[in-house]
Design a protein around this motif. Sequence first.
Motif, PDB file in Angstrom:
ATOM      1  N   TYR A  11      47.468  61.909  71.028  1.00 14.93           N
ATOM      2  CA  TYR A  11      48.275  61.181  72.003  1.00 14.93           C
ATOM      3  C   TYR A  11      49.748  61.369  71.680  1.00 14.93           C
ATOM      4  O   TYR A  11      50.127  61.519  70.529  1.00 14.93           O
ATOM      5  CB  TYR A  11      47.966  59.671  71.953  1.00 14.93           C
ATOM      6  CG  TYR A  11      46.541  59.325  72.308  1.00 14.93           C
ATOM      7  CD1 TYR A  11      46.144  59.245  73.638  1.00 14.93           C
ATOM      8  CD2 TYR A  11      45.603  59.070  71.328  1.00 14.93           C
ATOM      9  CE1 TYR A  11      44.842  58.922  73.967  1.00 14.93           C
ATOM     10  CE2 TYR A  11      44.302  58.742  71.643  1.00 14.93           C
ATOM     11  CZ  TYR A  11      43.921  58.665  72.967  1.00 14.93           C
ATOM     12  OH  TYR A  11      42.640  58.344  73.284  1.00 14.93           O
ATOM     13  N   LYS A  12      50.570  61.321  72.713  1.00 20.75           N
ATOM     14  CA  LYS A  12      52.012  61.333  72.495  1.00 20.75           C
ATOM     15  C   LYS A  12      52.423  59.954  72.000  1.00 20.75           C
ATOM     16  O   LYS A  12      51.801  58.945  72.331  1.00 20.75           O
ATOM     17  CB  LYS A  12      52.749  61.658  73.802  1.00 20.75           C
ATOM     18  CG  LYS A  12      52.561  63.078  74.252  1.00 20.75           C
ATOM     19  CD  LYS A  12      53.386  63.365  75.490  1.00 20.75           C
ATOM     20  CE  LYS A  12      53.185  64.811  75.909  1.00 20.75           C
ATOM     21  NZ  LYS A  12      53.990  65.136  77.086  1.00 20.75           N
ATOM     22  N   LEU A  13      53.475  59.911  71.194  1.00 22.75           N
ATOM     23  CA  LEU A  13      53.972  58.663  70.653  1.00 22.75           C
ATOM     24  C   LEU A  13      54.300  57.707  71.791  1.00 22.75           C
ATOM     25  O   LEU A  13      55.006  58.054  72.735  1.00 22.75           O
ATOM     26  CB  LEU A  13      55.217  58.912  69.793  1.00 22.75           C
ATOM     27  CG  LEU A  13      55.760  57.715  69.040  1.00 22.75           C
ATOM     28  CD1 LEU A  13      54.712  57.173  68.069  1.00 22.75           C
ATOM     29  CD2 LEU A  13      57.010  58.094  68.271  1.00 22.75           C
ATOM     30  N   GLY A  14      53.750  56.517  71.714  1.00 21.14           N
ATOM     31  CA  GLY A  14      53.976  55.504  72.741  1.00 21.14           C
ATOM     32  C   GLY A  14      52.928  55.510  73.832  1.00 21.14           C
ATOM     33  O   GLY A  14      52.873  54.596  74.648  1.00 21.14           O
ATOM     34  N   GLU A  15      52.065  56.522  73.875  1.00 14.80           N
ATOM     35  CA  GLU A  15      51.025  56.601  74.896  1.00 14.80           C
ATOM     36  C   GLU A  15      49.631  56.340  74.324  1.00 14.80           C
ATOM     37  O   GLU A  15      48.635  56.566  74.985  1.00 14.80           O
ATOM     38  CB  GLU A  15      51.053  57.979  75.564  1.00 14.80           C
ATOM     39  CG  GLU A  15      52.315  58.245  76.342  1.00 14.80           C
ATOM     40  CD  GLU A  15      52.325  59.617  77.000  1.00 14.80           C
ATOM     41  OE1 GLU A  15      51.295  60.325  76.925  1.00 14.80           O
ATOM     42  OE2 GLU A  15      53.353  59.971  77.598  1.00 14.80           O
ATOM     43  N   GLU A  16      49.579  55.848  73.080  1.00 12.15           N
ATOM     44  CA  GLU A  16      48.293  55.575  72.460  1.00 12.15           C
ATOM     45  C   GLU A  16      47.629  54.383  73.139  1.00 12.15           C
ATOM     46  O   GLU A  16      48.299  53.444  73.561  1.00 12.15           O
ATOM     47  CB  GLU A  16      48.466  55.234  70.970  1.00 12.15           C
ATOM     48  CG  GLU A  16      49.266  56.225  70.181  1.00 12.15           C
ATOM     49  CD  GLU A  16      50.742  55.862  70.116  1.00 12.15           C
ATOM     50  OE1 GLU A  16      51.198  54.988  70.875  1.00 12.15           O
ATOM     51  OE2 GLU A  16      51.446  56.469  69.313  1.00 12.15           O
TER      52      GLU A  16
END
Length: 67
Positions: A11-16
């Motif tokens: 996941y991209k950081l902040g999209e977990e």
Amino acid sequence: MDRSNWTVKKYKLGEEPEYDEATMRLTHGERIEMVWEITKSAWAFKDPNFRESEFRRDVARVIRRRS
């Protein structure tokens, strides 16, 4: 522990997601088994002479109510 069937997601950081679906499906015993490996590593890092077999698993304290 065989980890060959574990699913890995990126996941991209902040999209977990707030909760990991795969972890939520694990039983309590499976979760403890995962954490136990990390715990043993942490103890070995703290004490190079750490050996898992030194933990006593056969000792228990029984407290009985007086009648």
